[in-house]
Design an enzyme around this catalytic site. Structure first.
Site, PDB file in Angstrom:
ATOM      1  N   LYS A 513     -23.289  -8.442 125.171  1.00 11.02           N
ATOM      2  CA  LYS A 513     -22.052  -9.196 125.403  1.00 11.02           C
ATOM      3  C   LYS A 513     -22.167 -10.252 126.501  1.00 11.02           C
ATOM      4  O   LYS A 513     -21.854 -11.409 126.293  1.00 11.02           O
ATOM      5  CB  LYS A 513     -20.927  -8.224 125.770  1.00 11.02           C
ATOM      6  N   THR A 561     -34.449  -3.008 124.910  1.00  8.30           N
ATOM      7  CA  THR A 561     -33.694  -2.893 123.657  1.00  8.30           C
ATOM      8  C   THR A 561     -34.680  -2.485 122.559  1.00  8.30           C
ATOM      9  O   THR A 561     -35.877  -2.380 122.802  1.00  8.30           O
ATOM     10  CB  THR A 561     -33.094  -4.255 123.236  1.00  8.30           C
ATOM     11  N   ALA A 617     -42.960   7.734 125.381  1.00 11.06           N
ATOM     12  CA  ALA A 617     -42.155   7.432 126.586  1.00 11.06           C
ATOM     13  C   ALA A 617     -43.044   7.267 127.812  1.00 11.06           C
ATOM     14  O   ALA A 617     -43.943   6.450 127.812  1.00 11.06           O
ATOM     15  CB  ALA A 617     -41.083   8.496 126.788  1.00 11.06           C
ATOM     16  N   LEU A 619     -45.346   9.191 129.046  1.00 13.05           N
ATOM     17  CA  LEU A 619     -46.688   9.811 129.063  1.00 13.05           C
ATOM     18  C   LEU A 619     -47.764   8.722 129.153  1.00 13.05           C
ATOM     19  O   LEU A 619     -47.665   7.699 128.484  1.00 13.05           O
ATOM     20  CB  LEU A 619     -46.916  10.636 127.791  1.00 13.05           C
ATOM     21  N   GLU A 673     -31.692  10.581 115.119  1.00 19.71           N
ATOM     22  CA  GLU A 673     -30.868   9.395 114.893  1.00 19.71           C
ATOM     23  C   GLU A 673     -29.616   9.886 114.164  1.00 19.71           C
ATOM     24  O   GLU A 673     -29.629  10.976 113.578  1.00 19.71           O
ATOM     25  CB  GLU A 673     -31.614   8.397 113.994  1.00 19.71           C
ATOM     26  N   ASP A 684     -41.095   5.521 112.184  1.00 18.45           N
ATOM     27  CA  ASP A 684     -41.234   5.296 113.621  1.00 18.45           C
ATOM     28  C   ASP A 684     -42.588   5.818 114.117  1.00 18.45           C
ATOM     29  O   ASP A 684     -43.277   5.155 114.896  1.00 18.45           O
ATOM     30  CB  ASP A 684     -40.076   6.017 114.325  1.00 18.45           C
ATOM     31  N   LYS A 688     -45.910   3.850 115.888  1.00 16.47           N
ATOM     32  CA  LYS A 688     -46.568   4.285 117.124  1.00 16.47           C
ATOM     33  C   LYS A 688     -48.070   4.476 116.938  1.00 16.47           C
ATOM     34  O   LYS A 688     -48.871   4.019 117.758  1.00 16.47           O
ATOM     35  CB  LYS A 688     -45.945   5.588 117.623  1.00 16.47           C
ATOM     36  N   GLY A 803     -36.562  10.470 125.871  1.00 18.14           N
ATOM     37  CA  GLY A 803     -35.517  10.681 126.882  1.00 18.14           C
ATOM     38  C   GLY A 803     -35.441   9.483 127.806  1.00 18.14           C
ATOM     39  O   GLY A 803     -36.454   8.858 128.125  1.00 18.14           O
TER      40      GLY A 803
END
Ligand code: ADP
Ligand code: ASP
Ligand code: MG
Length: 823
Positions: A513, A561, A617, A619, A673, A684, A688, A803
């Site tokens: 926004k 994002t 994440a 790691l 999700e 996904d 990776k 997380g």
């Protein structure tokens, strides 16, 4: 005897003049802790007046009467000082004196406007009025305080040649006149700065900023104990505080260093002023009128030992570079003599010279206002050489600046130039020319004017490392990860500054926004409120343009994002020397060409593109692969469970439980999700493992990834999420059979991504107790590498791979690593 000089800002307003009078009183009468002494005081014109007088002269010469208004304004400023300091009954006499001087100025201007011509001689006469008026007013103010003081017009003392604008002093005559005058003085002499006169009595000036020079000439002639330059900053600083906000005071400095700094733009002291003081070994102290308790800077023959190798950085914002080159110059004696001879003849001052040892070219920097004239002069002088082809055309480059790093500590110390070039390189500052004098106390570089602020700040940051290096951060995405990152930056701010010498300055924050940008930094205590109230509607291209136009050193763009559109900006940001940090996988899991392109751009630009959090994440997976690759290891096989969701589901799916219940539970715990099929599809995970294989040196495309579908077709086809769960239930027997089959073999079901022999497969497998994945629990990720060096037993990394906290701290670690890299 001390000579004090007060600059334009010091005598610029009623408030500041109050300070000046106090300083003069304290110096001459003494205070509780100091003794009074003999003083002479030199004044500049009131701040801005010299510029106005120049403008006034120009207007008059153009025949415009607008100058009258400006003259009136100058007169008013002086009247106001009188009103503030002189008792009412004495004012009219002083007003009349001022009026008398102003009348003289107006007569002169009338003449100029009649003949519409402004000679250099008249120009000097006009500008002399600034100092004459200010000193007149100051003398009245000081006398009205009961001090015995006398107005002294320096034109009677300082004798010069007739080079108007920047006259040369006739020292023997000047020194004699000053000594004679002072021999008959028994009060405080209040002297006009900046001006002198020829032997014929024509008014001359000593060059812009020349009041400092006046003080030094007088101090030297009288063999003063000290020359005090009172200005508006705490002495000489490590850089111009207007350009580098964390510049700090230099307590002591040598004449030579001060000379170099001021020659290259440190306006705080006018370069010629140092010479007379230096010749007589008189210390100069630079002090702050607005902070008189500060000890300022002492300029003298020796400086104290310092903590830093360099003493200061200064800059000249606007120069032009003249290039003279040609094959005919090689080994030919006398080319430089001819070149610089002709420049000297035309009184063109050369700021810096650089010649390659091939002698094929010489370039030198000059004031850009002289550039056209220099071109004409040289074209004429070298006409024959140009015609014969010995010298190519003489070219001029404009819009350049010079930065000089100065310090006695640089003498015979290695690595300074290396550091200088490396930090500028990492910040994308191209160096046009370089010069280092053999005294080794100055390295000067010529760069594009647009980079001046960035270069100054970046250099100041690395050379004065006791202050923290600054990392300028631009964040896009204030969802869970972005927000967590900001709060981590906030809570670690002090630690980073004190322990890592790193100051993280968040300059831009944008979400879908609103975007908020502030080059001074956004306070992280209330960024949300500020973003709401001051933020403007988000436009990513505009945000990126701002990042580029701010051109701040050590800029980092953080994309928190999972947006597809943002990644198109990465390349141009890297290309503009902005590092990029992101957990967003989109850029690295598209085409291989795009992946390589970003790596290359970052490498070419000497900035970082970091994405440890693309996989697992926080790691340390990507760093580990890169470390192994750098050390020359080769990857044979990668096996991994890369989805916390799927890890949880299959760690929980054991006999006695229905698959549908396990998935539902995972969804309720927020592990999936909104539509769990997005996790179960394996897409996904595919992205990776593709990134890991690429990091391991394999040029794979997304089409090289084969995903074996986990769900029966009706589950995939279900139109809604509820319908999907119904289908999971209906197909329970299928999942049950997979589980029983595995358990019969003493194995466990695992959703494993494998890279081997150039191919990537993703499938549900069962693994036995000897496999490292057998004991996995909770929602952990696990990655196992088999390489040439880790062949017998794999290298395994295991831990929570999802997380906000751990992802944000992975991003945080990447960001901080850039700070130390760029530092
Ligand atoms: P004055 O009117 O007192 O002669 P100037 O404007 O000529 O003052 O010089 C003081 C200014 O010099 C400061 O306000 C500062 O912006 C500038 N400056 C540039 N480089 C330096 C530096 N290295 N240290 C201190 N001041 C500097
Ligand atoms: N008033 C002169 C100038 O502005 C001299 C000085 O301030 O030192 O250049
Ligand atoms: Mg000055």
């Amino acid at each position: 005897m001390n000579v004090l000089k007060f600059g334009g800002t010091s005598v610029g307003s009623v408030e500041s003049i109050k300070q000046v009078i106090q300083i003069i009183e304290d110096a001459s009468r003494g205070t509780e802790s100091t003794e009074g002494r003999n003083i002479a005081v030199v004044f500049s014109a009131m701040g801005g007046v010299t510029n106005q007088l120049i403008e006034i002269g120009r207007m008059a010469a153009n025949g415009s009467l607008d100058y009258l208004d400006l003259v009136r304004r100058i007169e008013d400023r002086h009247f106001n000082v009188v009103k503030a300091f002189i008792p009412v009954k004495e004012q009219s006499k002083v007003f009349a004196n001022i009026r008398g001087v102003i009348n003289e100025l107006e007569d002169l201007l009338r003449g100029v406007s009649l003949i519409r011509e402004l000679s250099a001689r008249t120009h000097d006469l006009i500008t002399s009025f600034g100092e004459r008026l200010s000193t007149l007013v100051m003398s009245e103010c000081i006398r009205s305080r009961g001090l015995s003081a006398r107005f002294c017009d320096a034109r009677n003392l300082i004798k010069t040649d007739a080079q108007f604008g920047q006259a040369e002093v006739n020292y023997p005559l000047t020194n004699r006149l000053i000594r004679d005058y002072f021999a008959n003085s028994n009060s405080i002499e209040l002297i006009t700065g900046f001006i002198g006169s020829t032997e014929k009595g024509e008014t001359t000036t000593l060059g812009r900023g020349g009041s400092d020079y006046t003080a030094s000439i007088i101090g030297a002639a009288l063999d003063a104990d000290l020359i005090e330059i009172w200005t508006d900053v705490d002495g000489m600083m490590t850089a111009d505080p207007r350009k580098v906000s964390n510049a700090f005071n230099i307590p002591t400095i040598t004449y030579a260093e001060a000379m170099e700094l001021s020659h290259f733009g440190a306006k705080v002291i006018y370069p010629p002023s140092l010479q007379p003081a230096f010749a007589r070994n008189i210390p100069i102290r630079v002090l702050n009128t607005f902070n008189p308790a500060h000890p300022g800077t002492v300029v003298s023959r020796n400086a104290d030992r310092r903590q830093y190798t360099i003493t200061g950085i200064s800059s000249i914002d606007d120069v032009a570079l003249v290039n003279v080159q040609g094959s005919g110059m090689i080994g030919v004696a006398g080319v430089s003599a001819k070149l610089f001879g002709v420049l000297a003849e035309h009184r063109i001052s050369v700021i810096l010279i650089s010649q390659a040892s091939s002698e094929h070219s010489i370039c030198f920097a000059i004031d850009p206002r002289a550039a056209d004239r220099v071109k004409t002069i040289l074209d004429e002088e070298f006409a024959a050489d140009i015609a014969s082809g010995h010298v190519d055309n003489i070219t001029i480059e404009r819009d350049l600046s010079i930065i000089a790093t100065v310090g006695e500590g640089m003498r015979k110390s290695s690595g300074i130039a290396g550091k200088l070039f490396s930090v500028l390189g990492k910040n994308g500052v191209n160096i046009v020319a370089v010069a280092q004098g053999s005294s080794e106390i100055n390295i000067s570089i010529v760069i594009a004017k647009t980079n001046i602020s960035k270069a100054l700040n970046a250099l100041h940051n690395v050379f004065f490392q006791s202050e923290a290096r600054i990392l300028n951060v631009f964040l896009v995405g204030t969802g869970l990860i972005g927000r967590t990152l900001l709060s981590q930056i906030r809570s670690q701010f002090e630690y980073l500054r004190n322990e890592k010498m790193l100051k993280v300055c968040v300059v831009g924050i944008s979400n879908t926004k609103k975007m908020l940008l502030d080059p001074k930094g956004i306070d992280l205590d209330d960024w949300r409120e500020r973003q709401l109230t001051e933020g403007v509607t988000t436009s990513l291209p505009a945000f990126v343009e701002k990042i580029k136009s701010y051109n701040l050193p050590n800029s980092v763009f953080i994309d928190c994002t999972s947006d597809k559109d943002i990644v198109q900006f990465y390349d141009s940001l890297l290309d503009a020397n902005v590092s990029v940090v992101t957990p967003n996988k989109v850029a690295n899991s598209g085409s291989y060409a795009e992946y390589r392109r970003l790596q290359r751009t970052a490498l070419n630009r000497g900035v970082k593109f970091l994405y440890e959090t693309n996989v697992g994440a926080g790691l340390p997976i990507i760093n580990t692969i890169q470390g192994l690759m750098t050390a020359g290891d080769r990857f044979i096989k990668i096996e991994a469970i890369l989805s916390g969701t799927l890890s949880y589901i299959f760690n929980t799916f054991q006999s006695g439980k229905k698959f549908v219940d396990v998935v539902r539970e995972a969804k309720e715990k927020g592990y999936t999700e909104p539509d769990p099929r997005e996790d179960l599809s394996g897409q996904d995970v595919g992205r990776k493992i593709l990134i890991l294989a690429r990091e391991a040196g394999f040029a794979l495309e997304p089409t090289d990834v084969t995903i074996t579908n986990l769900l029966p077709q009706p589950c995939l086809d279900a139109p809604t999420i509820d319908a999907f769960f119904e289908q999971l239930d209906a197909n329970n027997a299928y999942f049950e059979s997979l589980l029983t089959e595995a358990e019969a073999k003493g194995e466990k079901l695992r959703y494993v991504a494998t890279f081997e022999n150039g191919k990537v497969t993703i499938e549900l497998r069962s693994v036995g107790a000897d496999h490292p994945f057998y004991t996995l629990s909770g929602a952990d990720n696990i990655i196992s590498f088999i390489t040439e060096r880790y062949k017998d037993r794999p290298l395994v990394i295991k831990g929570p791979g999802a997380g906000a906290e751990v992802t944000a701290s992975g991003v945080f670690a990447d960001m901080v690593s850039i700070g130390s890299y760029l530092g």
